[in-house]
Write a protein that holds these residues in place. Structure first.
Motif, PDB file in Angstrom:
ATOM      1  N   UNK A  16       0.844  -1.089  -0.062  1.00 24.31           N
ATOM      2  CA  UNK A  16      -0.059   0.110   0.058  1.00 24.31           C
ATOM      3  C   UNK A  16       0.878   1.191  -0.015  1.00 24.31           C
ATOM      4  N   UNK A  17       0.517   2.122  -0.899  1.00 31.52           N
ATOM      5  CA  UNK A  17       1.374   3.434  -0.916  1.00 31.52           C
ATOM      6  C   UNK A  17       1.483   4.226   0.384  1.00 31.52           C
ATOM      7  N   UNK A  18       2.699   4.498   0.756  1.00 28.31           N
ATOM      8  CA  UNK A  18       2.928   5.271   2.026  1.00 28.31           C
ATOM      9  C   UNK A  18       2.909   4.498   3.270  1.00 28.31           C
ATOM     10  N   UNK A  19       2.770   3.073   3.024  1.00 26.65           N
ATOM     11  CA  UNK A  19       2.626   2.176   4.292  1.00 26.65           C
ATOM     12  C   UNK A  19       3.814   1.211   4.429  1.00 26.65           C
ATOM     13  N   UNK A  20       4.368   1.202   5.352  1.00 25.39           N
ATOM     14  CA  UNK A  20       5.644   0.175   5.472  1.00 25.39           C
ATOM     15  C   UNK A  20       5.756  -0.597   6.721  1.00 25.39           C
ATOM     16  N   UNK A  21       5.904  -1.889   6.741  1.00 22.17           N
ATOM     17  CA  UNK A  21       6.084  -2.679   7.799  1.00 22.17           C
ATOM     18  C   UNK A  21       7.553  -2.119   8.573  1.00 22.17           C
ATOM     19  N   UNK A  22       7.553  -2.323   9.895  1.00 23.75           N
ATOM     20  CA  UNK A  22       8.484  -1.883  10.994  1.00 23.75           C
ATOM     21  C   UNK A  22       9.411  -2.975  11.347  1.00 23.75           C
ATOM     22  N   UNK A  23      10.583  -2.610  11.939  1.00 22.50           N
ATOM     23  CA  UNK A  23      11.456  -3.406  12.485  1.00 22.50           C
ATOM     24  C   UNK A  23      11.996  -4.289  11.314  1.00 22.50           C
ATOM     25  N   UNK A  24      12.385  -3.618  10.190  1.00 20.77           N
ATOM     26  CA  UNK A  24      13.138  -4.421   9.333  1.00 20.77           C
ATOM     27  C   UNK A  24      12.397  -5.282   8.407  1.00 20.77           C
ATOM     28  N   UNK A  25      11.217  -5.616   8.493  1.00 20.46           N
ATOM     29  CA  UNK A  25      10.474  -6.651   7.881  1.00 20.46           C
ATOM     30  C   UNK A  25      10.083  -6.184   6.472  1.00 20.46           C
ATOM     31  N   UNK A  26      10.047  -4.799   6.313  1.00 20.04           N
ATOM     32  CA  UNK A  26       9.768  -4.528   4.565  1.00 20.04           C
ATOM     33  C   UNK A  26      11.115  -4.466   4.001  1.00 20.04           C
ATOM     34  N   UNK A  27      12.099  -3.921   4.707  1.00 19.14           N
ATOM     35  CA  UNK A  27      13.390  -4.286   3.997  1.00 19.14           C
ATOM     36  C   UNK A  27      13.777  -5.705   3.643  1.00 19.14           C
ATOM     37  N   UNK A  28      13.321  -6.538   4.356  1.00 19.11           N
ATOM     38  CA  UNK A  28      13.688  -7.896   4.358  1.00 19.11           C
ATOM     39  C   UNK A  28      12.892  -8.451   2.827  1.00 19.11           C
ATOM     40  N   UNK A  29      11.714  -8.065   2.827  1.00 22.26           N
ATOM     41  CA  UNK A  29      10.818  -8.442   1.954  1.00 22.26           C
ATOM     42  C   UNK A  29      11.307  -7.819   0.625  1.00 22.26           C
ATOM     43  N   UNK A  30      11.754  -6.346   0.646  1.00 20.81           N
ATOM     44  CA  UNK A  30      12.325  -5.739  -0.589  1.00 20.81           C
ATOM     45  C   UNK A  30      13.655  -6.546  -0.913  1.00 20.81           C
ATOM     46  N   UNK A  31      14.514  -6.845  -0.214  1.00 24.77           N
ATOM     47  CA  UNK A  31      15.554  -7.605  -0.223  1.00 24.77           C
ATOM     48  C   UNK A  31      15.381  -9.074  -1.219  1.00 24.77           C
ATOM     49  N   UNK A  32      14.351  -9.753  -0.622  1.00 24.26           N
ATOM     50  CA  UNK A  32      13.862 -11.071  -1.033  1.00 24.26           C
ATOM     51  C   UNK A  32      13.292 -10.873  -2.473  1.00 24.26           C
ATOM     52  N   UNK A  33      12.661  -9.764  -2.665  1.00 23.20           N
ATOM     53  CA  UNK A  33      12.061  -9.521  -3.939  1.00 23.20           C
ATOM     54  C   UNK A  33      12.980  -9.017  -4.967  1.00 23.20           C
ATOM     55  N   UNK A  34      14.018  -8.571  -4.555  1.00 20.80           N
ATOM     56  CA  UNK A  34      15.097  -7.852  -5.579  1.00 20.80           C
ATOM     57  C   UNK A  34      14.797  -6.483  -5.857  1.00 20.80           C
TER      58      UNK A  34
END
Length: 117
Positions: free
Chosen positions: A1-19
């Motif tokens: 969702x635009x403007x919403x991000x998970x916290x505690x590094x979870x969003x970054x982990x998903x971004x890394x997994x998805x390249x």
């Protein structure tokens, strides 16, 4: 969702997994409880089945008057009395009887449990 991000590094982990390019974690600048947020407004409305039974508490703590708005149509729900059991086995047997009775009429039954045991 635009403007919403998970916290505690979870969003970054998903971004890394998805390249995807990894973006910095967002920072919360301020927070407010729902209770204090809603008290910012001079008028509130809502619908709940418990406000009238807790109206004294709501009026004393939140300084909000609880008003009952009658239903548009006559009430058709039948409120049954509470059933209390001496032991858990009696409660579960009664639940099985009730579920079976409803199932025989073709009514779908959703049974919630805390465990699949």
């Amino acid at each position: 969702m635009q403007g919403r991000r998970w916290s505690d590094g979870l969003h970054q982990a998903v971004e890394a997994k998805e390249g995807l390019p990894i973006q910095n974690e967002t920072v919360t600048m301020a927070s407010i409880s729902y209770q204090n947020f809603f008290l910012q407004f001079p008028k509130l409305c809502g619908m709940t089945g418990t406000a009238t039974s807790e109206s004294t508490e709501v009026e004393s703590i939140d300084k909000i008057k609880v008003t009952i708005v009658p239903t548009n149509k006559p009430m058709i729900r039948k409120d049954e009395s509470d059933v209390v059991f001496r032991a858990a086995i009696g409660k579960w047997r009664a639940a099985v009887v009730e579920i079976s009775r409803m199932h025989k009429t073709g009514r779908p039954v959703l049974v919630g449990t805390t465990s699949v045991e």
